[in-house]
Design a protein around this motif. Structure first.
Motif, mmCIF file in Angstrom:
data_model
loop_
_atom_site.group_PDB
_atom_site.id
_atom_site.type_symbol
_atom_site.label_atom_id
_atom_site.label_comp_id
_atom_site.label_asym_id
_atom_site.label_seq_id
_atom_site.Cartn_x
_atom_site.Cartn_y
_atom_site.Cartn_z
ATOM 1 N N ILE A 90 5.359 -2.984 11.330
ATOM 2 C CA ILE A 90 5.609 -1.746 10.594
ATOM 3 C C ILE A 90 6.890 -1.846 9.776
ATOM 4 N N GLU A 91 7.920 -2.480 10.336
ATOM 5 C CA GLU A 91 9.171 -2.658 9.599
ATOM 6 C C GLU A 91 8.963 -3.550 8.374
ATOM 7 N N VAL A 92 8.094 -4.530 8.499
ATOM 8 C CA VAL A 92 7.782 -5.395 7.360
ATOM 9 C C VAL A 92 7.085 -4.582 6.264
ATOM 10 N N GLY B 31 1.082 -13.023 -2.683
ATOM 11 C CA GLY B 31 0.089 -12.063 -2.232
ATOM 12 C C GLY B 31 0.653 -10.659 -2.158
ATOM 13 N N CYS B 32 -0.194 -9.686 -2.369
ATOM 14 C CA CYS B 32 0.187 -8.274 -2.320
ATOM 15 C C CYS B 32 -0.186 -7.709 -0.953
ATOM 16 N N ILE B 33 0.784 -7.216 -0.223
ATOM 17 C CA ILE B 33 0.518 -6.712 1.120
ATOM 18 C C ILE B 33 -0.345 -5.452 1.075
ATOM 19 N N TYR B 34 -0.212 -4.638 0.018
ATOM 20 C CA TYR B 34 -1.080 -3.455 -0.098
ATOM 21 C C TYR B 34 -2.549 -3.889 -0.143
ATOM 22 N N ILE B 35 -2.822 -4.944 -0.918
ATOM 23 C CA ILE B 35 -4.202 -5.386 -1.103
ATOM 24 C C ILE B 35 -4.693 -6.181 0.106
ATOM 25 N N SER B 36 -3.904 -7.152 0.550
ATOM 26 C CA SER B 36 -4.315 -7.931 1.718
ATOM 27 C C SER B 36 -4.362 -7.067 2.970
ATOM 28 N N GLU C 93 -7.314 -6.335 5.771
ATOM 29 C CA GLU C 93 -7.089 -6.554 7.206
ATOM 30 C C GLU C 93 -7.373 -5.314 8.044
ATOM 31 N N TYR C 94 -7.041 -4.149 7.490
ATOM 32 C CA TYR C 94 -7.068 -2.932 8.312
ATOM 33 C C TYR C 94 -8.074 -1.886 7.851
ATOM 34 N N ASP C 95 -9.018 -2.289 7.017
ATOM 35 C CA ASP C 95 -9.981 -1.295 6.526
ATOM 36 C C ASP C 95 -10.830 -0.713 7.655
ATOM 37 N N ASP C 96 -11.082 -1.492 8.719
ATOM 38 C CA ASP C 96 -11.901 -0.960 9.811
ATOM 39 C C ASP C 96 -11.149 -0.967 11.147
ATOM 40 N N ARG C 97 -9.815 -0.999 11.078
ATOM 41 C CA ARG C 97 -9.004 -0.915 12.287
ATOM 42 C C ARG C 97 -8.306 0.432 12.331
ATOM 43 N N GLN C 98 -8.034 0.905 13.511
ATOM 44 C CA GLN C 98 -7.295 2.146 13.672
ATOM 45 C C GLN C 98 -5.942 1.838 14.307
ATOM 46 N N GLY C 99 -4.972 2.719 14.106
ATOM 47 C CA GLY C 99 -3.688 2.534 14.748
ATOM 48 C C GLY C 99 -2.514 2.749 13.810
ATOM 49 N N PRO C 100 -1.307 2.634 14.329
ATOM 50 C CA PRO C 100 -0.090 2.926 13.561
ATOM 51 C C PRO C 100 0.104 2.059 12.326
ATOM 52 N N ILE C 101 -0.293 0.784 12.408
ATOM 53 C CA ILE C 101 -0.094 -0.097 11.248
ATOM 54 C C ILE C 101 -0.979 0.353 10.088
ATOM 55 N N ARG C 102 -2.226 0.632 10.383
ATOM 56 C CA ARG C 102 -3.130 1.124 9.341
ATOM 57 C C ARG C 102 -2.621 2.446 8.777
ATOM 58 N N ASP C 103 -2.169 3.343 9.665
ATOM 59 C CA ASP C 103 -1.663 4.651 9.235
ATOM 60 C C ASP C 103 -0.472 4.486 8.297
ATOM 61 N N GLU C 104 0.426 3.579 8.640
ATOM 62 C CA GLU C 104 1.606 3.331 7.810
ATOM 63 C C GLU C 104 1.195 2.805 6.443
ATOM 64 N N LEU C 105 0.299 1.855 6.437
ATOM 65 C CA LEU C 105 -0.171 1.239 5.195
ATOM 66 C C LEU C 105 -0.896 2.257 4.314
ATOM 67 N N VAL D 125 0.189 3.561 0.450
ATOM 68 C CA VAL D 125 -0.713 3.465 -0.700
ATOM 69 C C VAL D 125 -0.991 4.848 -1.277
ATOM 70 N N LYS D 126 -1.180 5.828 -0.404
ATOM 71 C CA LYS D 126 -1.429 7.199 -0.871
ATOM 72 C C LYS D 126 -0.204 7.771 -1.586
ATOM 73 N N ALA D 127 0.984 7.406 -1.119
ATOM 74 C CA ALA D 127 2.206 7.867 -1.784
ATOM 75 C C ALA D 127 2.282 7.321 -3.206
#
Length: 200
Positions: free
Chosen positions: A55-57, A101-106, A110-122, A126-128
């Motif tokens: 998350i810090e990354v 590589g772009c972390i927003y895109i990659s 990685e997290y399109d079908d995962r749930q949890g804090p990392i996906r929420d942060e990402l 992106v929404k911001a």
């Protein structure tokens, strides 16, 4: 900065570089310990968990994105000049990220079908950014820089589509001229949505 803060910042820089190449899920305490020539416990002492590190990354990546793209664009006039600046600086950043590589895109892959804090942060980041694009597009419409019946959501969608296509063709297919095609696509979109009077 104190020594502990400097070490933490150095670990995050190395972690961001690794995540850009190998993905957020590729980050491990052991990997960073090797790269930093530290013990695992030494790296772990700076982060509560692997998830906290990830998350810090993400936050560091978002900070860099804001500094290079968002804040400079806010210095431009509201409306179309600001929207054009946002896209131009976004393109500039993508051209640098072609090699890493772009972390927003990659991250989305990685997290399109995962749930949890990392996906929420990402997703939040992106929404911001999409929200900032939407505000700039809406202002361009309100100020008469774009046609009054234009849908700001559509503009954001098309801008994102151009960036995704650029990243795909330039990084994955390694097609020359991809940056120029993205810029032409944006200019064509703006011309299409311009008020009728400006097309005469």
């Amino acid at each position: 900065m104190r020594k502990g803060e400097l070490t933490r910042a150095a670990i995050l820089d190395v972690a961001l570089d690794a995540a850009s190449r190998d993905g957020i899920e590729g980050l491990t305490i052991g990997l960073l310990a090797d790269k930093m020539n530290m013990s695992k416990s030494g790296v772990f002492a700076h982060f509560g968990s692997r998830e906290d590190l990830q998350i810090e990354v993400l936050k560091l990546y978002h900070h860099h994105f804001e500094q290079e793209v968002f804040y400079p664009s806010m210095k431009e006039e509201r409306g179309l000049p600001r929207l054009q600046s946002m896209f131009a600086l976004w393109i500039k950043r993508v051209t640098v990220e072609i090699a890493s590589g772009c972390i927003y895109i990659s991250g989305a892959a990685e997290y399109d079908d995962r749930q949890g804090p990392i996906r929420d942060e990402l997703v939040g980041m992106v929404k911001a950014w999409q929200g900032a694009l939407h505000r700039a597009a809406s202002q361009a419409i309100q100020l008469g820089h774009l046609n009054a019946n234009v849908d700001a959501d559509q503009i954001v969608y098309e801008m994102y589509g151009l960036i995704l296509a650029l990243h795909h063709d330039a990084r994955f297919l390694r097609k020359p001229g991809s940056v120029d095609r993205a810029q032409v696509g944006f200019e064509r979109m703006i011309e299409y949505y311009a008020p009728a009077a400006s097309k005469v």
